[in-house]
Write an enzyme that holds these catalytic residues in place. Structure first.
Site, PDB file in Angstrom:
ATOM      1  N   ARG A 230       0.822  -1.223   0.000  1.00  0.00           N
ATOM      2  CA  ARG A 230       0.000   0.000   0.000  1.00  0.00           C
ATOM      3  C   ARG A 230       0.851   1.266   0.000  1.00  0.00           C
ATOM      4  NH1 ARG A 230      -3.335   3.284   3.740  1.00  0.00           N
ATOM      5  NH2 ARG A 230      -5.332   3.729   2.706  1.00  0.00           N
TER       6      ARG A 230
ATOM      7  N   ILE B 150      -7.226   7.879  -1.027  1.00  0.00           N
ATOM      8  CA  ILE B 150      -7.145   6.418  -1.008  1.00  0.00           C
ATOM      9  C   ILE B 150      -7.918   5.972   0.223  1.00  0.00           C
ATOM     10  CG2 ILE B 150      -4.885   6.542   0.155  1.00  0.00           C
ATOM     11  CD1 ILE B 150      -4.207   3.831  -1.045  1.00  0.00           C
ATOM     12  N   SER B 151      -8.863   5.053   0.045  1.00  0.00           N
ATOM     13  CA  SER B 151      -9.725   4.627   1.145  1.00  0.00           C
ATOM     14  C   SER B 151      -8.931   3.903   2.227  1.00  0.00           C
ATOM     15  CB  SER B 151     -10.828   3.696   0.631  1.00  0.00           C
ATOM     16  OG  SER B 151     -11.705   4.366  -0.240  1.00  0.00           O
ATOM     17  N   GLN B 152      -9.488   3.909   3.448  1.00  0.00           N
ATOM     18  CA  GLN B 152      -8.834   3.193   4.537  1.00  0.00           C
ATOM     19  C   GLN B 152      -8.791   1.701   4.211  1.00  0.00           C
ATOM     20  OE1 GLN B 152     -12.485   4.118   7.166  1.00  0.00           O
ATOM     21  NE2 GLN B 152     -11.468   2.448   8.249  1.00  0.00           N
TER      22      GLN B 152
END
Length: 216
Positions: free
Chosen positions: A35, A61-63
């Site tokens: 990530r 960017i999503s969790q």
């Protein structure tokens, strides 16, 4: 390198698996995709924390937990063809590929589409075609899709995307108003669509002909 692997393992163990995500394919994908290669350098140290991070152009960017949940709801299998609407950093597409799928991902912002392509290349991720256009209109050229994943908030499910879903396919999206949405899964059975809802979320807006007309 070893520290990054440890961070990913801890992320999966405490942020994802401990909160109920059980699909082995999804868990392994979350362990395998780096990530930190999908977030801007100033935020690299925060890459494995459980919150969204900015990637520029008012996008995020999503969790990790939300990425895992949406992927589990979609349940991609090896050989599936997935249409993603909202490429963002490219991380979600990379997770889908790590699950064994091939991905067509549509991003409306040229600079963000270019960013995703660079990130995917840097991470060594193949089997992703990134297109820059209005994703709410779908991509009929490669339809039907085993799964469709919308990674931005939509006021309603775009009709073209429902039409491009294969029989037995699943569509996952945050659906709702400008303040809060419900994570929604639609499963197609011939000409019928079964809808399930999985709780409140908040995403950036899906802009396009069949989405919001402008950002808020």
């Amino acid at each position: 390198m070893e520290s990054r692997l440890t961070e990913r393992e801890e992320m999966v163990r405490w942020q994802i698996e401990a909160r109920g995500v059980k699909n082995p394919r999804v868990l392994q994908a979350m362990r395998s995709v780096p990530r930190h290669l999908f977030v801007p350098e100033p935020y690299a140290r925060e890459a494995y924390q459980d919150y969204p991070l900015p990637i520029g152009n008012d996008q995020t960017i999503s969790q990790p937990y939300i990425v895992a949940v949406m992927t589990e709801l979609l349940s991609p299998e090896k050989g599936d063809l997935i249409l993603e609407i909202g490429t963002g950093s490219g991380y979600q597409a990379a997770i889908l590929v790590a699950c064994g799928a091939s991905v067509i991902s549509i991003e409306r912002i040229p600079a963000v589409a270019d960013l995703a392509k660079r990130n995917l290349t840097r991470a060594g991720i193949r089997n992703v075609l990134v297109l820059c256009q209005d994703g709410t209109q779908g991509y009929a050229e490669k339809a039907p899709y085993n799964g469709i994943l919308i990674t931005a908030a939509t006021p309603a499910l775009p009709e073209p995307l429902l039409e491009e879903l294969a029989d037995g396919g699943r569509l996952v999206a945050p659906v709702g108003d400008r303040d809060i949405q419900e994570l929604t899964r639609v499963t197609r059975n011939k000409d019928e669509y079964h809808t399930e809802r999985f709780g409140a979320v908040r995403f950036v807006p899906l802009i396009g002909m069949y989405g919001w007309k402008k950002e808020w």
